[in-house]
Design a protein around this motif. Structure first.
Motif, mmCIF file in Angstrom:
data_model
loop_
_atom_site.group_PDB
_atom_site.id
_atom_site.type_symbol
_atom_site.label_atom_id
_atom_site.label_comp_id
_atom_site.label_asym_id
_atom_site.label_seq_id
_atom_site.Cartn_x
_atom_site.Cartn_y
_atom_site.Cartn_z
ATOM 1 N N SER A 123 -13.909 9.800 52.342
ATOM 2 C CA SER A 123 -13.392 10.006 50.985
ATOM 3 C C SER A 123 -12.299 9.008 50.617
ATOM 4 O O SER A 123 -12.069 8.759 49.427
ATOM 5 C CB SER A 123 -12.862 11.433 50.847
ATOM 6 N N ALA A 126 -12.821 6.100 48.076
ATOM 7 C CA ALA A 126 -12.887 6.332 46.631
ATOM 8 C C ALA A 126 -11.552 6.766 46.043
ATOM 9 O O ALA A 126 -11.518 7.269 44.915
ATOM 10 C CB ALA A 126 -13.957 7.386 46.329
ATOM 11 N N VAL A 128 -8.910 5.115 44.866
ATOM 12 C CA VAL A 128 -8.506 4.415 43.645
ATOM 13 C C VAL A 128 -9.384 4.827 42.478
ATOM 14 O O VAL A 128 -8.898 5.127 41.380
ATOM 15 C CB VAL A 128 -8.557 2.889 43.864
ATOM 16 N N ALA A 129 -10.706 4.862 42.709
ATOM 17 C CA ALA A 129 -11.623 5.247 41.640
ATOM 18 C C ALA A 129 -11.394 6.688 41.204
ATOM 19 O O ALA A 129 -11.421 6.995 39.999
ATOM 20 C CB ALA A 129 -13.068 5.056 42.105
ATOM 21 N N VAL A 130 -11.139 7.574 42.155
ATOM 22 C CA VAL A 130 -10.904 8.979 41.824
ATOM 23 C C VAL A 130 -9.622 9.126 40.999
ATOM 24 O O VAL A 130 -9.589 9.867 40.008
ATOM 25 C CB VAL A 130 -10.828 9.827 43.107
ATOM 26 N N TYR A 131 -8.603 8.406 41.366
ATOM 27 C CA TYR A 131 -7.343 8.503 40.623
ATOM 28 C C TYR A 131 -7.518 8.024 39.184
ATOM 29 O O TYR A 131 -7.015 8.657 38.235
ATOM 30 C CB TYR A 131 -6.264 7.674 41.320
ATOM 31 N N ILE A 132 -8.245 6.939 38.993
ATOM 32 C CA ILE A 132 -8.453 6.420 37.639
ATOM 33 C C ILE A 132 -9.276 7.395 36.805
ATOM 34 O O ILE A 132 -8.958 7.662 35.636
ATOM 35 C CB ILE A 132 -9.149 5.040 37.703
ATOM 36 N N LEU A 133 -10.327 7.957 37.399
ATOM 37 C CA LEU A 133 -11.167 8.907 36.672
ATOM 38 C C LEU A 133 -10.398 10.168 36.286
ATOM 39 O O LEU A 133 -10.511 10.670 35.166
ATOM 40 C CB LEU A 133 -12.390 9.268 37.513
ATOM 41 N N LYS A 136 -7.982 9.403 33.451
ATOM 42 C CA LYS A 136 -8.701 9.336 32.180
ATOM 43 C C LYS A 136 -9.089 10.731 31.701
ATOM 44 O O LYS A 136 -8.990 11.050 30.505
ATOM 45 C CB LYS A 136 -9.948 8.472 32.338
#
Length: 293
Positions: A123, A126, A128-133, A136
């Motif tokens: 896990s 992901a 950085v991607a999870v934080y950005i999503l 948003k």
């Protein structure tokens, strides 16, 4: 019974040694949380437990002090997040697994293999991607954004692949005669799953609930990224502050560790009791076939 076979004395000795090795760290943690009684400078005390539980103690200078960390609030946060995630993951994984096994979904086998393949990626890849999503998402639904327990639960629900795969194998091993009898009685798919599949799948659901609860209760990487205020912390995040440069206390840390481990241990004992109880309860065909349309 006429010719009982007893283990020899050395087998009991080996088992006692293994139990001693397993219990030694736990005994040491309990010993330190009680003030390390019997050591060169330690004496028996409950002050560390009082601090963790939010009570004030009197220090060497006679002043009353309290712990700077809200351990009970962190415990409540962890219980809330873990319980909500465990319930949702169990329900969603059961429905998804039932659909893959019994509904003849197109490309169900590649989907199942893809779910298994997803488990090989950690896990942390992901984060950085999870934080950005989640950030948003928080613009539109603040309760599901960063620094919210709802957002943390939503992120955890992205890891249902293991539970779906686990329950899929459980459902595939169930006899299909009960479901066919329910369909003959004009039961809908929802009634068949509710009154037939779920009672038969109850041990697997309890195990799924326990695993998901334990994983969410002690998860650290995602929680440390998404939760940024002290009143939103879980136990896994808060534990690191007991051994920081500004506050270093092994006794209080050990008491905090025992407090954080107690809910998972109690839940494990309860589920173990339920599993033994359900495994000893005879199953009658009428319990699952008689479904009201």
């Amino acid at each position: 019974m006429r010719n009982p076979s007893y283990a020899s004395w050395w087998q009991h000795l080996v088992l006692c040694c293994i139990c001693g090795l397993i219990l030694t760290p736990v005994i040491l943690v309990v010993w330190v949380s009680l003030g390390s009684p019997g050591s060169q400078t330690g004496q028996w005390t409950l002050d560390y437990w009082r601090l963790v539980l939010g009570f004030a103690i009197q220090n060497d200078q006679g002043k009353w002090v309290t712990s700077p960390f809200p351990a009970l609030l962190w415990l409540l946060n962890s219980l809330k997040v873990a319980f909500i995630y465990a319930v949702l993951s169990t329900v969603l994984a059961a429905m998804a697994a039932y659909g893959l096994v019994r509904k003849n979904i197109y490309a169900s086998k590649p989907i199942a293999n893809g779910l298994l393949f997803m488990q090989f990626f950690p896990s942390v890849l992901a984060l950085v991607a999870v934080y950005i999503l989640v950030r948003k998402l928080g613009f539109y639904i603040p309760s599901l954004g960063v620094n919210s327990h709802g957002g943390l639960v939503v992120v955890y629900l992205g890891g249902l692949a293991f539970f779906i795969w686990f329950l899929k194998e459980q459902i595939a091993g169930l006899p299909s005669e009960y479901e066919e009898s329910a369909r003959v009685s004009s039961a809908s798919s929802w009634q068949t799953m509710t009154y037939v599949i779920l009672p038969l799948l109850l041990p697997g659901l309890l195990v799924t609930f326990l695993i998901s609860f334990t994983m969410a209760f002690g998860e650290f990487p995602l929680a440390s990224i998404l939760l940024q205020q002290q009143d939103q912390y879980t136990l896994a995040i808060g534990s690191q502050f007991y051994l920081s440069e500004q506050y270093y206390n092994w006794g209080e840390f050990c008491a905090f560790a025992l407090l954080s481990a107690s809910p998972a241990v109690i839940l494990l004992l309860l589920i173990q009791y339920w599993l033994v109880h359900f495994s000893q309860t005879p199953v009658k065909e009428s319990d699952y076939v008689a479904v009201d349309p």
